[in-house]
Scaffold this motif. Structure first.
Motif, PDB file in Angstrom:
ATOM      1  N   HIS A  27      31.661  47.296  31.840  1.00  0.00           N
ATOM      2  CA  HIS A  27      33.030  47.686  31.502  1.00  0.00           C
ATOM      3  C   HIS A  27      33.688  46.457  30.864  1.00  0.00           C
ATOM      4  CE1 HIS A  27      33.751  51.684  33.515  1.00  0.00           C
ATOM      5  NE2 HIS A  27      32.566  51.367  33.985  1.00  0.00           N
ATOM      6  N   VAL A  31      33.373  42.646  33.627  1.00  0.00           N
ATOM      7  CA  VAL A  31      33.321  43.614  34.726  1.00  0.00           C
ATOM      8  C   VAL A  31      32.159  44.568  34.474  1.00  0.00           C
ATOM      9  CG1 VAL A  31      34.546  45.416  36.011  1.00  0.00           C
ATOM     10  CG2 VAL A  31      35.829  43.528  34.989  1.00  0.00           C
ATOM     11  N   LYS A  33      30.065  47.990  36.644  1.00  0.00           N
ATOM     12  CA  LYS A  33      29.726  48.752  37.836  1.00  0.00           C
ATOM     13  C   LYS A  33      28.243  48.563  38.130  1.00  0.00           C
ATOM     14  CE  LYS A  33      33.220  52.257  38.446  1.00  0.00           C
ATOM     15  NZ  LYS A  33      33.324  51.964  39.877  1.00  0.00           N
ATOM     16  N   GLN A  89      39.880  47.066  46.488  1.00  0.00           N
ATOM     17  CA  GLN A  89      40.601  47.095  45.222  1.00  0.00           C
ATOM     18  C   GLN A  89      42.094  47.196  45.496  1.00  0.00           C
ATOM     19  OE1 GLN A  89      39.331  50.118  42.480  1.00  0.00           O
ATOM     20  NE2 GLN A  89      41.046  49.789  41.088  1.00  0.00           N
ATOM     21  N   THR A 121      38.337  49.571  36.853  1.00  0.00           N
ATOM     22  CA  THR A 121      37.544  50.548  36.102  1.00  0.00           C
ATOM     23  C   THR A 121      38.027  51.980  36.339  1.00  0.00           C
ATOM     24  OG1 THR A 121      35.932  50.584  37.914  1.00  0.00           O
ATOM     25  CG2 THR A 121      35.488  49.104  36.077  1.00  0.00           C
ATOM     26  N   ASN A 262      32.230  47.728  41.842  1.00  0.00           N
ATOM     27  CA  ASN A 262      32.553  46.920  40.670  1.00  0.00           C
ATOM     28  C   ASN A 262      32.185  45.459  40.908  1.00  0.00           C
ATOM     29  OD1 ASN A 262      34.271  49.088  39.237  1.00  0.00           O
ATOM     30  ND2 ASN A 262      35.190  48.953  41.264  1.00  0.00           N
ATOM     31  N   HIS A 275      35.369  47.314  45.809  1.00  0.00           N
ATOM     32  CA  HIS A 275      35.157  48.759  45.914  1.00  0.00           C
ATOM     33  C   HIS A 275      36.032  49.383  46.992  1.00  0.00           C
ATOM     34  CE1 HIS A 275      32.138  52.336  46.029  1.00  0.00           C
ATOM     35  NE2 HIS A 275      32.969  52.449  45.006  1.00  0.00           N
TER      36      HIS A 275
END
Length: 570
Positions: A27, A31, A33, A89, A121, A262, A275
């Motif tokens: 991403h 970043v 995933k 997050q 994300t 992430n 996460h």
């Protein structure tokens, strides 16, 4: 400090911890995933040690748990160990409200912090969309069954659900602090507008879907949990689940990508998995089981944090997350600050949005000693779960050497395995060098999790057990709470663990009772099932699931400069 850090491309961070490109879903440059197939690929590898970071009773500004979680991962790497941090997050509510973001700070910060604090994300937005799809489906079914009446089944081929509009318990969500949405009326006017009824909003972090995302083991487990969510009751008093409404599959589809954790990095290029973000008063307040499962085969040590104090997120880690995942920490790090212990002296009643009194910034060992019992309580609380406890004193510039020395001696006297001053904010990993050595030593100790109650215990006994664990004389259950217990027992779900929803500002359920309260009761207003997440919410006090903005919200200071850089975000 973060502005001068040299970021590495995310594939290089992945390779540092043994994640090959085939398991990355990029991403942007910094970043990615991590595909869940990595868990199966590493299932036979030896697992590292899990370190759980918690805190004493905090001030509304927080005491630096995230800073120290990140800093300890840097510190372990600094002494030659392989470490990964796992954190939650951030929600946009605190980011634009009082507390600000949750990227850490100084030399112990996740970068790019703007990315972490703003959208990342899109996982939280996916949860919002999935949650509100269920709300829309409920109101649509209610509308069509009422509109078509007895012809509903003949025209649709569906059995009537007979939703009781007064017992729809699934509220809508949004990822902002917006008190005006707490209680609303939907379907105003009836007719084509739908069925008029009372409703409300909660913040997305309070959604059961957020808790499910954090507790699921894999995609299929998540799908099964979503189907068990209780959305409403019918006119006969029976539950209506997401599976009954036939919306569970679509919800799972919206969360299909969100289930992948992430990967980011710290100022010192230490890997971090971010996460899920469940709140620690109405959910379990921990990052995901999946992130832990990804990280443990990749590192010697995985540092994770639990929300608020040891009576909140840490307690829920053991009673909910550990029970469901079987993943146990090897030690607990308890973050303490001079300012919080002074605040717990009983001389102050600090509330969100209010400045910390200037007297707290002045060297005063006597004032510190008044509040130090709070530290002793949290040490013993963590030890009661069977863990060695290391106290990390998060140093602020105004802390005196005399105060820090007093706290170190006090912590050791009251049962801490070790106690060191943490200077990770200013020094990064080097500022946690001694703490990191203590973590290594503590993780070599033999430890076994001790739980305060068993799944088979009666529900009312579990509640009394936890009330007494907080130091209360007893839990007083309202008539509504007793009815709720009866309903849960009828559903044969009373074996589920408790999620005590209470204030984080006191060990008790009364935010005005500071330090270590004594001779008090805890009043339980009601209980609610999170059947998909797998726990029972027990409400003690007035718990806000939709916070409001204060008079001086953080958004007032956030902007974009002429070069397009985000400023004022913290």
């Amino acid at each position: 400090m973060a502005g001068s850090a040299k970021l590495l491309p995310i594939h290089e961070i992945a390779l540092k911890c043994g994640i090959e490109n085939e398991y990355l879903i990029p991403h942007g440059k910094y970043v990615a995933k991590v595909d869940l197939s990595l868990i199966d690929a590493n299932k036979n590898k030896p697992k590292g040690k899990l370190v759980l970071v918690t805190a004493i009773t905090p001030t509304p500004l927080g005491e630096g748990k995230t800073v120290n979680t990140i800093g300890l991962s840097e510190g372990l790497n600094y002494i030659g160990k392989k470490a990964i941090a796992c954190i939650r997050q951030p929600s946009l509510g605190p980011v634009f409200g009082v507390k600000g973001g949750a990227a850490g700070g100084g030399q112990a910060e996740v970068l790019p912090m703007e990315t972490l604090n703003l959208h990342l994300t899109g996982d939280i937005h996916a949860i919002t969309a999935a949650h509100d799809l269920a709300s829309a489906a409920l109101d649509a079914r209610l509308y069509h069954e009422e509109r078509l009446g007895e012809e509903f089944t003949a025209q649709t081929g569906l059995e009537r659900l007979n939703i009781d509009k007064n017992r729809i318990i699934w509220k809508r969500v949004i990822d902002h602090n917006d008190r005006a949405l707490k209680n609303i009326t939907v379907g105003v006017g009836g007719g084509l507008n739908g069925v008029e009824r009372k409703d409300g909003f909660e913040i997305t972090a309070a959604s059961e879907l957020m808790a499910i995302l954090a507790l699921a083991n894999d995609l299929q487990d998540m799908r099964q949990r979503v189907g068990k969510i209780i959305l409403a009751y019918n006119t006969d008093g029976d539950v209506i689940t997401a599976e009954d409404l036939e919306v569970a599959g679509a919800i799972a589809v919206l969360l299909k990508n969100a289930i992948n954790p992430n990967l980011m990095q710290t100022v010192e290029n230490t890997p971090v998995l971010i996460h899920a973000g469940p709140f620690a008063n109405i959910a379990h307040g921990n990052s995901s089981v999946i992130a832990d499962r990804v990280a443990l085969p990749l590192a010697d040590y995985v540092i994770t944090e639990a929300g608020f104090g040891s009576d909140m997120g840490m307690e829920k880690f053991f009673n909910i997350k550990y029970r469901q995942s079987g993943i146990a920490p090897s030690c607990v790090v308890l973050v303490a600050t001079v300012r919080s212990l002074k605040s717990n002296s009983g001389k102050y009643n600090i509330k969100p949005g209010q400045p910390i009194p200037k007297e707290i910034s002045e060297s005063n060992v006597e004032l510190l000693e008044l509040g130090a019992a709070n530290l002793a309580w949290h040490i013993n609380n963590a030890k009661s779960y069977g863990m060695p406890v290391i106290v990390a004193i998060n140093r602020f510039p105004h802390d005196s050497d005399e105060e820090l020395a007093f706290l170190q001696q006090y912590a050791l006297k009251h049962g801490a395995f070790a106690c060191e001053v943490s200077e990770v904010f200013t020094k990064g990993g080097k500022g946690a060098e001694e703490l990191s050595h203590h973590i290594v030593n503590a993780c070599e100790q033999t430890s076994k999790v001790k739980l305060p109650y068993q799944d088979s215990d009666k529900l009312i006994d579990k509640i009394q057990c936890m009330a007494k664990k907080y130091g209360a004389n007893r839990a007083n259950l309202s008539p509504q709470a007793l009815n709720d217990i009866n309903d849960i027992e009828k559903l044969k779900l009373d074996h589920l663990p408790l999620c005590i929803a209470k204030t984080p500002m006191s060990i008790s359920a009364n935010p005005n009772l500071k330090n270590v309260p004594t001779n008090f009761d805890i009043d339980i207003s009601h209980l609610a099932l999170s059947a998909g997440a797998g726990f029972i919410r027990v409400y003690a006090g007035n718990i806000m699931t939709m916070p409001g903005l204060g008079t001086n919200p953080a958004y007032r200071h956030i902007d974009i400069d002429e070069q397009g850089n985000i400023i004022g975000l913290s």
